[in-house]
Design a protein around this motif. Structure first.
Motif, PDB file in Angstrom:
ATOM      1  N   ASP A  50      56.157  42.531  29.931  1.00  0.00           N
ATOM      2  CA  ASP A  50      57.476  41.919  29.734  1.00  0.00           C
ATOM      3  C   ASP A  50      57.566  40.605  30.516  1.00  0.00           C
ATOM      4  N   PRO A  51      58.210  39.577  29.913  1.00  0.00           N
ATOM      5  CA  PRO A  51      58.321  38.284  30.610  1.00  0.00           C
ATOM      6  C   PRO A  51      58.877  38.403  32.027  1.00  0.00           C
ATOM      7  N   ALA A  52      59.816  39.403  32.203  1.00  0.00           N
ATOM      8  CA  ALA A  52      60.414  39.551  33.538  1.00  0.00           C
ATOM      9  C   ALA A  52      59.369  39.929  34.581  1.00  0.00           C
ATOM     10  N   LEU A  53      58.274  40.517  34.107  1.00  0.00           N
ATOM     11  CA  LEU A  53      57.278  41.003  35.066  1.00  0.00           C
ATOM     12  C   LEU A  53      56.033  40.125  35.129  1.00  0.00           C
ATOM     13  N   LEU A  54      55.979  39.158  34.238  1.00  0.00           N
ATOM     14  CA  LEU A  54      54.751  38.358  34.141  1.00  0.00           C
ATOM     15  C   LEU A  54      54.349  37.739  35.477  1.00  0.00           C
ATOM     16  N   ASP A  55      55.331  37.169  36.161  1.00  0.00           N
ATOM     17  CA  ASP A  55      55.025  36.526  37.435  1.00  0.00           C
ATOM     18  C   ASP A  55      55.218  37.479  38.608  1.00  0.00           C
ATOM     19  N   ARG A  56      55.447  38.727  38.280  1.00  0.00           N
ATOM     20  CA  ARG A  56      55.695  39.707  39.352  1.00  0.00           C
ATOM     21  C   ARG A  56      54.776  40.922  39.174  1.00  0.00           C
ATOM     22  N   PRO A  57      53.488  40.690  39.274  1.00  0.00           N
ATOM     23  CA  PRO A  57      52.554  41.812  39.046  1.00  0.00           C
ATOM     24  C   PRO A  57      52.767  42.980  39.998  1.00  0.00           C
ATOM     25  N   LEU A  58      53.309  42.692  41.186  1.00  0.00           N
ATOM     26  CA  LEU A  58      53.541  43.780  42.149  1.00  0.00           C
ATOM     27  C   LEU A  58      54.596  44.757  41.618  1.00  0.00           C
ATOM     28  N   LEU A  80      46.935  36.581  46.349  1.00  0.00           N
ATOM     29  CA  LEU A  80      47.007  36.544  47.821  1.00  0.00           C
ATOM     30  C   LEU A  80      45.752  35.908  48.421  1.00  0.00           C
ATOM     31  N   GLN A  81      44.639  36.174  47.772  1.00  0.00           N
ATOM     32  CA  GLN A  81      43.358  35.672  48.269  1.00  0.00           C
ATOM     33  C   GLN A  81      43.342  34.133  48.296  1.00  0.00           C
ATOM     34  N   LYS A  82      44.075  33.547  47.329  1.00  0.00           N
ATOM     35  CA  LYS A  82      44.117  32.081  47.285  1.00  0.00           C
ATOM     36  C   LYS A  82      44.761  31.530  48.560  1.00  0.00           C
ATOM     37  N   VAL A  83      45.648  32.320  49.135  1.00  0.00           N
ATOM     38  CA  VAL A  83      46.342  31.875  50.352  1.00  0.00           C
ATOM     39  C   VAL A  83      45.534  32.243  51.592  1.00  0.00           C
ATOM     40  N   SER A  84      45.111  33.505  51.648  1.00  0.00           N
ATOM     41  CA  SER A  84      44.375  33.976  52.828  1.00  0.00           C
ATOM     42  C   SER A  84      43.600  35.238  52.465  1.00  0.00           C
ATOM     43  N   LEU A  85      42.319  35.213  52.703  1.00  0.00           N
ATOM     44  CA  LEU A  85      41.503  36.392  52.407  1.00  0.00           C
ATOM     45  C   LEU A  85      41.912  37.564  53.309  1.00  0.00           C
ATOM     46  N   LYS A  86      42.155  37.239  54.566  1.00  0.00           N
ATOM     47  CA  LYS A  86      42.537  38.297  55.511  1.00  0.00           C
ATOM     48  C   LYS A  86      43.831  38.970  55.080  1.00  0.00           C
ATOM     49  N   SER A  87      44.800  38.147  54.726  1.00  0.00           N
ATOM     50  CA  SER A  87      46.090  38.676  54.316  1.00  0.00           C
ATOM     51  C   SER A  87      45.936  39.517  53.045  1.00  0.00           C
ATOM     52  N   ALA A  88      45.121  39.014  52.102  1.00  0.00           N
ATOM     53  CA  ALA A  88      44.898  39.745  50.850  1.00  0.00           C
ATOM     54  C   ALA A  88      44.229  41.088  51.133  1.00  0.00           C
ATOM     55  N   ASN A  89      43.226  41.056  51.990  1.00  0.00           N
ATOM     56  CA  ASN A  89      42.527  42.311  52.306  1.00  0.00           C
ATOM     57  C   ASN A  89      43.453  43.319  52.959  1.00  0.00           C
ATOM     58  N   LYS A 112      45.197  41.502  40.214  1.00  0.00           N
ATOM     59  CA  LYS A 112      45.869  40.205  40.019  1.00  0.00           C
ATOM     60  C   LYS A 112      46.626  39.789  41.292  1.00  0.00           C
ATOM     61  N   VAL A 113      47.352  40.762  41.852  1.00  0.00           N
ATOM     62  CA  VAL A 113      48.076  40.482  43.106  1.00  0.00           C
ATOM     63  C   VAL A 113      47.085  40.058  44.184  1.00  0.00           C
ATOM     64  N   TYR A 114      45.997  40.799  44.279  1.00  0.00           N
ATOM     65  CA  TYR A 114      44.986  40.539  45.299  1.00  0.00           C
ATOM     66  C   TYR A 114      44.427  39.119  45.150  1.00  0.00           C
ATOM     67  N   GLU A 115      44.146  38.731  43.904  1.00  0.00           N
ATOM     68  CA  GLU A 115      43.580  37.391  43.673  1.00  0.00           C
ATOM     69  C   GLU A 115      44.575  36.301  44.080  1.00  0.00           C
ATOM     70  N   PRO A 153      38.244  47.984  40.493  1.00  0.00           N
ATOM     71  CA  PRO A 153      38.384  46.532  40.383  1.00  0.00           C
ATOM     72  C   PRO A 153      38.858  45.861  41.677  1.00  0.00           C
ATOM     73  N   LEU A 154      39.544  46.617  42.501  1.00  0.00           N
ATOM     74  CA  LEU A 154      39.994  46.046  43.781  1.00  0.00           C
ATOM     75  C   LEU A 154      38.891  46.114  44.838  1.00  0.00           C
ATOM     76  N   TYR A 155      37.981  47.037  44.656  1.00  0.00           N
ATOM     77  CA  TYR A 155      36.894  47.221  45.618  1.00  0.00           C
ATOM     78  C   TYR A 155      35.573  47.214  44.856  1.00  0.00           C
ATOM     79  N   PRO A 156      35.060  46.037  44.565  1.00  0.00           N
ATOM     80  CA  PRO A 156      33.820  45.972  43.794  1.00  0.00           C
ATOM     81  C   PRO A 156      32.772  46.899  44.401  1.00  0.00           C
ATOM     82  N   ARG A 157      32.072  47.579  43.496  1.00  0.00           N
ATOM     83  CA  ARG A 157      31.126  48.613  43.936  1.00  0.00           C
ATOM     84  C   ARG A 157      30.068  48.035  44.872  1.00  0.00           C
ATOM     85  N   ARG A 158      29.892  48.729  45.968  1.00  0.00           N
ATOM     86  CA  ARG A 158      28.865  48.365  46.930  1.00  0.00           C
ATOM     87  C   ARG A 158      27.689  49.316  46.749  1.00  0.00           C
TER      88      ARG A 158
END
Lengths: 253, 696
Positions: B105-113, B139-148, B134-137, B218-223
């Protein structure tokens, strides 16, 4: 001996805990967007103050508005760097605004000023050590000090120990033993904000996101609201998620 | 058949006031003014309760507002706002599944959380994880630590907790409330807050963490390989003021405590069930743990220790240890424990209170022992307490403890003694008052500490021992040593004391010579047969040692062996320069004082009274009545003799005796009626019958 002198007998082996400002999501969004926690007039102390709580996301309702009159009940918390303790002008071992509720438990021989502790940044750490032993016990409100084992010459410490254990007060009123930090100037989020703990609706608000994107060091922790039907359940989620942050950052075990 | 009440939907309130996300449905039952909300369990309505904000504003809904009624047991009603006036009400599975179409829904498009919450609600984990990525990506653009940190604390920790709470183990449930997960490259750190994590729990955590990581792929790529590191919180963190926690594990223990208030010392928290609260004490504290159970049901203790293998629990078993006693290497019970034998009928203060006092002292002793770093010389012990009487109450108490332990088949000196401190602050002996303790227990360690001292004071316990609950070597070496030690200290010469045969007789040589025999207890089976009345107690062949030496055993010993069966307790006041076998008879009267008649005690007393008739020492007007009574065929059945009071004289003992007659009892009253009261004076060489109020 004054309460402050009594506390000098204790020192904490743990880190200072962050300061916290909990509020409703709408108010919290405004604070984040404004970039600071502003002072507001305080009728008790007759000056403009910011109230923060030490280490716990206790909720302080606006003095002029009853809790039920707030049209939103989703809480959020701004977690503030403990360095701000250096800006404190007064520290009180409980929510000073709720003193009238505790008066009866404290007894007629003591008054609010007896509990007021100066701005020493070590005070909250000593308080936790003296009455809860560890940060975690303090966070979970598990007091360890037995009032009967505190010397009778320390009436304030004895009264506070009693207050921390008093079950006659409402279960949810943990502000009776949550340490209040009073700061006389606005708290700038850019330098002081460590983390935001909030529900998805606040965290994904475009304006809020924009501000937080400019603060890359600020951690964001969201809690899911789905399935909860009561404000107290949201408050429980908030406490739980703040605790996750405190544990992950080694502020408590 | 009762009809379930209908609850009508009043409207919806928006807790975030943002017209987005989940709303709260408010109901009315038509009776109360306060709006009600559903209590939802497993997707169904379990009940309704008042909303905590009774005047919460309701949002306006576009007409027509649906009329919705719910009853307990129905599927729960949910509401999700996509914007002002755009609210989806979800009453069933179909409506819930239909929401999948609105995830984009458009209302949620920019609000994946927010969309993530909706995906959780409709059970679409694939969508949820994809939106999370999507949320993680972002956040990652701003700070990897914060995203993690968002990913670890808001998603992984929640996923792990959910998995733990779905498990049946209580410990998993507890961890589900506190565990925090964080990931650094391929290391997953699990902080088990305040918990003590054993190997089984580690293994369970590892499995659940790996499953959670796989679920959130997808949030924790397989190690190649995840390293799971479990960090425990420090145990001291939740030290409480209580000295210990007690779990009442048997019905008997629970009933006992229900009727009585636990005393102040030691300061313990009492739990009636092995539930969440007790679990918290086990998991989050280092407080010593005790489990109270019935000695006949060791399985209860086994289960409790099985539940909590990470913490040692001290068992408090109510009752005697099982017979035959198990040797250390035979016992399948691996826990440390203390048996509290149920008190005899002569216990003061009631049987229940006596048991509680026993539990109290057992816990105090264990706490003090640990605090004093006194090694647990025995794994399982029996707690015996005694309140002394007579001219040397402390000596009397210690000797009585020795007797009881011996009688139970235990070795009295294998264990720990608990002296009442009085004026002394350590375990040194006071020669005047403590020589009996020293003579009998000098080699065993003593515990003189605050808690034990307080409990003993409060419970009027003169002395106590924790004696090993294991069979002693089947010989009489210990008893022989005890007798020679007690007698030797009172001036008796001991002949043949070093005999190589532990059952060989001794000879005590003092003012008179007294042979001492050591026989096995089974030869002195208790009986109530009267010895021939013409036996003169002054001329018995000697004495025989037997732990309990009750009236029945004494009768048997005299009748079958012409020996006076004695307990060590009888030898505490037994000076060589003035004592005879009759002195021992006098000493025995002290421990026969009880208001309750019994056949064996009556006949034993009759035997002592008969001694006065042998010597013609009748100084009471009731002489003929007493003589008739002790020769009556119904003695011990209809007629009873009961000792009501015993006083120590300079050279003997005065005892007050009541003669009771069951046939004269008033209807509806006591079963016996007193028909006479008289006194006996037992001195080293004679017994006299006197009036009740007269004694030298």
């Amino acid at each position: 001996m004054s309460f402050a002198n009594y506390l000098h007998g204790f020192s904490s082996a743990e880190k200072a805990m962050p300061l916290m400002h909990s509020t409703s999501t709408g108010t919290g969004a405004k604070i984040v967007v404004s970039g600071e926690i502003k002072t507001r007039p305080c009728s008790v102390y007759g000056q403009d103050l910011v109230y923060l709580f030490y280490g716990r996301p206790a909720f302080k309702p606006l003095s002029s508005v009853s809790a039920s009159a707030i049209d939103e009940h989703l809480p959020m918390c701004l977690v503030i760097n403990p360095e701000m303790l250096g800006d404190a002008i007064r520290i009180v071992p409980f929510d000073s605004g709720g003193y009238t509720r505790y008066e009866k438990q404290i007894g007629p021989l003591l008054e609010r000023p007896d509990f007021e502790l100066g701005p020493d940044r070590e005070v909250p750490l000593r308080l936790v050590r003296a009455f809860f032993e560890t940060n975690r016990n303090y966070y979970r409100q598990l007091p360890t000090a037995d009032p009967d084992r505190i010397p009778i010459s320390e009436p304030t410490a004895r009264a506070y120990a009693r207050l921390t254990r008093d079950t006659s007060l409402a279960d949810d009123d943990d502000r009776r033993s949550t340490i209040e930090i009073q700061i006389s100037g606005a708290v700038p989020l850019a330098s002081a904000l460590l983390a935001v703990v909030a529900p998805p609706v606040l965290m994904s608000d475009p304006k809020v996101s924009d501000v937080l994107d400019d603060l890359p060091d600020v951690r964001r922790i969201s809690y899911e609201t789905y399935g909860r039907q009561q404000p107290s359940a949201y408050a429980g989620l908030l406490y739980d998620h703040v605790a996750r942050f405190l544990v992950a950052e080694d502020f408590m075990e | 058949m009762s009809q379930l009440r209908n609850y009508e939907l009043l409207g919806l309130t928006d807790p975030g006031a943002m017209s987005l996300g989940f709303l709260i449905a408010l109901f009315t039952d038509g009776r109360s003014n306060a709006p009600l909300v559903q209590r939802i369990v497993g997707g169904s309505v379990e009940g309704f309760e008042p909303y905590e904000v009774p005047d919460a504003p309701m949002i306006s809904l576009p007409a027509p507002i649906p009329e919705i009624y719910l009853r307990v047991g129905d599927a729960a009603l949910h509401a999700f706002a996509f914007g002002k006036g755009d609210v989806a009400l979800v009453r069933n599975l179909a409506e819930r599944e239909a929401l999948a179409d609105r995830i984009g829904d458009p209302a949620l498009l920019d609000r994946p959380l927010v969309a993530m919450e909706l995906a959780s609600f409709i059970g679409r984990n694939d969508l949820r994880v994809e939106l999370g990525r999507k949320v993680y990506e972002n956040l990652q653009k701003v700070s990897l630590k914060s995203a993690n940190q968002w990913r670890d604390l808001s998603i992984l920790t929640s996923e792990l907790r959910q998995r733990l709470s779905a498990r049946e183990e209580l410990r998993a449930e507890l961890l589900s409330e506190t565990i925090v997960a964080s990931v650094d490259r391929d290391v997953v750190v699990l902080r088990a807050v305040g918990a003590i994590v054993g190997p089984e729990i580690r293994s369970m955590l590892r499995k659940e963490a790996l499953d959670a990581l796989a679920q959130l792929g997808p949030l924790y790529p397989r190690r190649e390989h995840w390293t799971i590191e479990v960090r425990e919180g420090r145990r001291k963190e939740a030290r409480r003021d209580h000295d210990a926690a007690i779990l009442l594990a048997s019905d008997g223990a629970r009933n006992l405590m229900r009727r009585h208030i636990w005393p102040a010392v030691p300061d313990v928290e009492v739990f009636s069930e092995d539930g969440l609260e007790f679990t918290r004490r086990v998991e989050n504290t280092a407080v010593p743990l005790f489990v109270v159970y019935d000695a006949k049901e060791p399985g209860v203790m086994r289960r409790a220790t099985g539940d909590w293998t990470v913490r040692e629990m001290h068992g408090i078993a109510l009752g005697q240890p099982p017979r035959p006693l198990a040797r250390k290497d035979e016992s399948s019970e691996f826990w440390a424990g203390t048996f509290i034998p149920r008190p005899g009928i002569r216990s003061i203060g009631g049987s229940d209170r006596n048991v509680i006092q026993g539990i109290q002292l057992a816990i105090a002793a264990e706490l003090d022992r640990t605090a004093a770093h006194l090694s647990p010389s025995v794994r399982k012990s029996v707690l015996l307490r005694a309140t002394g009487a007579g001219p040397n109450p402390r000596g009397d108490a210690w000797a009585s403890l020795y007797d009881r332990a011996w009688d139970m088949g235990l070795d009295p000196v294998r264990g720990i003694r608990l002296p009442r401190p009085n004026s002394r602050a350590d375990d040194s002996f006071d020669a005047e008052h403590d020589w009996v303790e020293h003579a009998l227990f000098g080699d065993s360690p003593a515990l003189v500490k605050a808690r034990v001292a307080t409990v003993m004071e409060e419970t009027r316990t003169t002395a106590a021992i924790l004696v090993e609950a294991a069979p002693r070597a089947d010989n009489h070496i210990g008893l022989r040593r005890a007798v020679t030690s007690l007698a030797g200290r009172q001036g008796w010469s001991i002949h043949d004391a070093d005999s190589s045969s532990p059952t060989a007789p001794l000879m005590l040589v003092g003012r008179v010579d007294i042979p001492v025999k050591f026989k096995l207890a089974k030869e002195y089976a208790s009986e109530i047969e009267m010895p021939p009345m013409d036996i003169d107690l002054r001329f018995l062949d000697g004495i025989a040692l037997l732990g309990g030496a009750g009236a029945g055993s004494i009768l048997a010993g005299i009748r079958s062996h012409r020996l006076l069966v004695v307990a060590l307790r009888d030898l505490v006041t037994f000076p060589a320069d003035s004592s005879t076998i009759l002195s021992l008879v006098g000493n025995q009267l002290q421990r026969q004082v009880t208001g309750l008649p019994s056949g064996s005690r009556t006949k034993y007393l009759a035997m002592v009274v008969a001694q006065a008739f042998h010597g013609g020492n009748i100084k009471s007007g009731l002489g003929s009545q007493i003589e008739a009574a002790i020769n009556d065929a119904s003695l011990g059945e209809r007629l009873h003799l009961v000792l009501s009071n015993v006083r120590r004289l300079e050279d003997g003992v005065f005892a007050q005796v009541r003669l009771l007659d069951d046939s004269r009892a008033p209807p509806g009253g006591p079963i016996s009626r007193e028909v006479g009261r008289f006194g006996i004076v037992v001195q080293p060489h004679e017994v006299a019958l006197v009036d009740a109020g007269i004694h030298p």
